[in-house]
Design a protein around this motif. Sequence first.
Motif, PDB file in Angstrom:
ATOM      1  N   ARG A 146       0.829  -1.214   0.000  1.00 15.81           N
ATOM      2  CA  ARG A 146       0.000   0.000   0.000  1.00 15.81           C
ATOM      3  C   ARG A 146       0.858   1.257   0.000  1.00 15.81           C
ATOM      4  O   ARG A 146       1.787   1.386   0.795  1.00 15.81           O
ATOM      5  CB  ARG A 146      -0.921   0.028   1.212  1.00 15.81           C
ATOM      6  N   TRP A 147       0.497   2.180  -0.842  1.00 15.18           N
ATOM      7  CA  TRP A 147       1.196   3.454  -0.974  1.00 15.18           C
ATOM      8  C   TRP A 147       1.078   4.299   0.288  1.00 15.18           C
ATOM      9  O   TRP A 147       1.947   5.102   0.587  1.00 15.18           O
ATOM     10  CB  TRP A 147       0.653   4.233  -2.170  1.00 15.18           C
ATOM     11  N   ASP A 148       0.002   4.080   1.054  1.00 18.65           N
ATOM     12  CA  ASP A 148      -0.268   4.889   2.238  1.00 18.65           C
ATOM     13  C   ASP A 148      -0.113   4.106   3.540  1.00 18.65           C
ATOM     14  O   ASP A 148      -0.695   4.470   4.557  1.00 18.65           O
ATOM     15  CB  ASP A 148      -1.658   5.512   2.155  1.00 18.65           C
ATOM     16  N   ASP A 149       0.679   3.042   3.526  1.00 17.49           N
ATOM     17  CA  ASP A 149       0.909   2.230   4.722  1.00 17.49           C
ATOM     18  C   ASP A 149       1.491   3.109   5.830  1.00 17.49           C
ATOM     19  O   ASP A 149       2.577   3.678   5.681  1.00 17.49           O
ATOM     20  CB  ASP A 149       1.859   1.080   4.382  1.00 17.49           C
ATOM     21  N   ALA A 150       0.761   3.221   6.923  1.00 17.80           N
ATOM     22  CA  ALA A 150       1.181   4.094   8.034  1.00 17.80           C
ATOM     23  C   ALA A 150       2.494   3.637   8.662  1.00 17.80           C
ATOM     24  O   ALA A 150       3.247   4.464   9.181  1.00 17.80           O
ATOM     25  CB  ALA A 150       0.080   4.162   9.088  1.00 17.80           C
ATOM     26  N   SER A 151       2.791   2.340   8.609  1.00 14.88           N
ATOM     27  CA  SER A 151       4.038   1.863   9.213  1.00 14.88           C
ATOM     28  C   SER A 151       5.263   2.319   8.422  1.00 14.88           C
ATOM     29  O   SER A 151       6.358   2.411   8.959  1.00 14.88           O
ATOM     30  CB  SER A 151       4.030   0.338   9.353  1.00 14.88           C
ATOM     31  N   ILE A 152       5.082   2.623   7.143  1.00 14.41           N
ATOM     32  CA  ILE A 152       6.165   3.149   6.322  1.00 14.41           C
ATOM     33  C   ILE A 152       6.179   4.677   6.429  1.00 14.41           C
ATOM     34  O   ILE A 152       7.225   5.281   6.579  1.00 14.41           O
ATOM     35  CB  ILE A 152       6.026   2.699   4.850  1.00 14.41           C
ATOM     36  N   GLY A 153       5.017   5.289   6.329  1.00 14.75           N
ATOM     37  CA  GLY A 153       4.892   6.735   6.546  1.00 14.75           C
ATOM     38  C   GLY A 153       5.490   7.613   5.462  1.00 14.75           C
ATOM     39  O   GLY A 153       6.094   8.646   5.756  1.00 14.75           O
ATOM     40  N   ILE A 154       5.291   7.247   4.209  1.00 14.82           N
ATOM     41  CA  ILE A 154       5.823   8.071   3.119  1.00 14.82           C
ATOM     42  C   ILE A 154       5.142   9.438   3.133  1.00 14.82           C
ATOM     43  O   ILE A 154       3.926   9.531   3.197  1.00 14.82           O
ATOM     44  CB  ILE A 154       5.619   7.382   1.752  1.00 14.82           C
TER      45      ILE A 154
END
Length: 182
Positions: A146-154
């Motif tokens: 997912r482009w909006d994965d909160a764990s990555i936080g782009i």
Amino acid sequence: MKATPTAIPEVLVIEPRVFGDARGFFFESFNQNAFDEAVGQHVEFVQDNHSRSTKGVLRGLHYQIEQAQGKLVRVVSGAVFDVAVDIRRSSKTFGQWVGVELTGANHKQLWVPAGFAHGFLVLSETADFLYKTTDYYAQAHERCIRWDDASIGIAWPEIGAVPTLSPKDEIGAELVEAQVYS
């Protein structure tokens, strides 16, 4: 060619020497010897791809779990925010991301080695995006985070609307559930 490591040292911003005058410009967009020297190893590319997208299109975060692809990416027209996410579980930078604005005007390229998920958001009315890959496309091994994965936080640039996604990208996995590299 100038190669600058990003916050994830294996991901490099590549800047060719551009020669310009009133007539326009010239630069080598790829030189095998210079590229190998910049990345510190021989890299063989097997496929070139060209993508055109309109403003607000977000493609990614894509990778192949087998036949992993390194990608050398650039924009020849327009502007994108290009992102690489480290998805090598054994890496000290696992789950971290780097982003660079690539434009037809700045001529920057991004080297995204195998082991990373990759995506981009189109910032201009249209963008022509070119990339070389180190392995062939293999649909059976393609994966999406997912482009909006909160764990990555782009921190994607604000475009004033929700990005336009493909059906495949709309159902991307969260990093915690995704099949990643060891």
